[in-house]
Write a protein that holds these residues in place. Structure first.
Motif, PDB file in Angstrom:
ATOM      1  N   THR A   1       0.827  -1.209   0.000  1.00  0.00           N
ATOM      2  CA  THR A   1       0.000   0.000   0.000  1.00  0.00           C
ATOM      3  C   THR A   1       0.861   1.259   0.000  1.00  0.00           C
ATOM      4  O   THR A   1       0.569   2.224  -0.721  1.00  0.00           O
ATOM      5  N   TYR A   2       1.935   1.238   0.782  1.00  0.00           N
ATOM      6  CA  TYR A   2       2.825   2.399   0.799  1.00  0.00           C
ATOM      7  C   TYR A   2       3.553   2.565  -0.533  1.00  0.00           C
ATOM      8  O   TYR A   2       3.774   3.691  -0.992  1.00  0.00           O
TER       9      TYR A   2
ATOM     10  N   CYS B   1       2.403   1.715  -3.448  1.00  0.00           N
ATOM     11  CA  CYS B   1       1.422   2.238  -4.408  1.00  0.00           C
ATOM     12  C   CYS B   1       1.314   3.753  -4.293  1.00  0.00           C
ATOM     13  O   CYS B   1       1.352   4.467  -5.308  1.00  0.00           O
TER      14      CYS B   1
ATOM     15  N   VAL C   1      -4.763   5.832   0.578  1.00  0.00           N
ATOM     16  CA  VAL C   1      -3.934   4.616   0.552  1.00  0.00           C
ATOM     17  C   VAL C   1      -3.097   4.518   1.817  1.00  0.00           C
ATOM     18  O   VAL C   1      -2.966   3.432   2.412  1.00  0.00           O
ATOM     19  N   ASN C   2      -2.528   5.630   2.271  1.00  0.00           N
ATOM     20  CA  ASN C   2      -1.708   5.595   3.481  1.00  0.00           C
ATOM     21  C   ASN C   2      -2.544   5.276   4.716  1.00  0.00           C
ATOM     22  O   ASN C   2      -2.110   4.509   5.587  1.00  0.00           O
TER      23      ASN C   2
ATOM     24  N   GLY D   1      -3.331   1.661   4.616  1.00  0.00           N
ATOM     25  CA  GLY D   1      -2.154   0.884   4.989  1.00  0.00           C
ATOM     26  C   GLY D   1      -1.911   0.884   6.488  1.00  0.00           C
ATOM     27  O   GLY D   1      -1.554  -0.158   7.074  1.00  0.00           O
TER      28      GLY D   1
END
Length: 292
Positions: free
Chosen positions: A214-215, A217, A273-274, A277
């Motif tokens: 995720t990071y 991405c 996203v962050n 994550g």
């Protein structure tokens, strides 16, 4: 004496997985996931959301402010900014997901080999240390300057600097698992390496890899924006959030919306996203599970 009335035994309700129960305790990851889903759906269904072509030029409509016909305004070439943000999200998200998958798979394979075989570890990690000594953005710029600009060249240029980080993460997990008693016992009874990897070692790497992906991405989307802003990213004819911002930076004082709206879309994607994550890390970490 009356016979005792037998009551049917009530079966316990199926319990949800532990990680899912823990994830419900964190509302922000859910919000991040919903926001990310909305962004992905808006880019996928862009032809149904807007009928305008993101690359069609109407010079007479150049630098129009946001209005009914153009919700985000137009750029210096009269192109509809709303359509360019929607279609540009496709390219940015494609790059982010592809880089995350490619770097995770390659890093997993290399990290397992480096963590399990001591002889290969010395060679592989020195190469990874050399790659990590070069700033990722500079390495990507150097790779882009040596080749012709294209979408897949951008993916390769961003993927290569991300691989060493995944390798170090997987290697650390494998080094820890390899010394466990059950791994040594399985090796002593003749368990072959592929079966040992599949049943015992690889499952231990899934949780940290999901969080790391995720990071990666989010970082890949930002790196693509940096490269496009510097003029060495995706070709100008392919709309991406980085290209849209780069095209609008020269007119920021006259038409600030050329930078504002793609910048907001980019910031929302990276933020979602962050946050997602962080939530996955808390939900999948067994040490935090003992506290909840």
């Amino acid at each position: 004496m009356s016979a005792a009335i037998e009551k049917p035994l009530a079966l316990p309700a199926p319990r949800r997985p532990g990680w899912l129960r823990r994830l419900r305790r964190y509302p922000l990851p859910t919000l991040g996931g919903v926001l990310l889903l909305l962004l992905v759906l808006s880019t996928l269904f862009a032809p149904w959301i807007t009928s305008r072509d993101p690359i069609e030029m109407e010079v007479i409509d150049r630098l129009l402010p946001p209005g009914a016909d153009h919700p985000f305004g137009t750029d210096a070439y009269g192109r509809d900014l709303f359509a360019r943000v929607l279609y540009g999200g496709r390219v940015s998200l494609l790059i982010g997901v592809t880089v995350a998958l490619a770097s995770t798979v390659l890093g997993l394979v290399i990290g397992v080999v480096a963590g399990y075989f001591r002889l290969a570890d010395a060679v592989i990690m020195r190469v990874m240390d050399g790659l990590m000594a070069i700033p990722g953005i500079l390495l990507a710029i150097a790779l882009m300057s040596l080749t012709r600009a294209s979408l897949w060249v951008v993916v390769i240029a961003i993927t290569i600097p991300e691989i060493p980080r995944v390798v170090r993460l997987v290697r650390a997990v494998v080094l820890t698992v390899r010394e466990q008693t059950y791994i040594q016992a399985a090796s002593a009874i003749g368990t072959r390496f592929p079966r040992l990897m599949r049943l015992h070692i690889l499952p231990s790497t899934f949780a940290p890899l999901i969080v790391q992906a995720t990071y990666i991405c989010a970082s890949a989307v930002l790196t693509e924006a940096y490269l496009s802003f510097l003029g060495v990213g995706t070709p100008p004819e392919i709309p991406s959030w980085g290209n849209v911002i780069a095209d609008g930076r020269l007119y920021v004082q006259l038409a600030f919306w050329n930078v504002l709206f793609p910048g907001i879309a980019l910031a929302l994607m990276v933020l979602s996203v962050n946050v997602l994550g962080d939530g996955l890390r808390d939900a999948l970490d067994p040490r935090l599970a003992r506290r909840l």
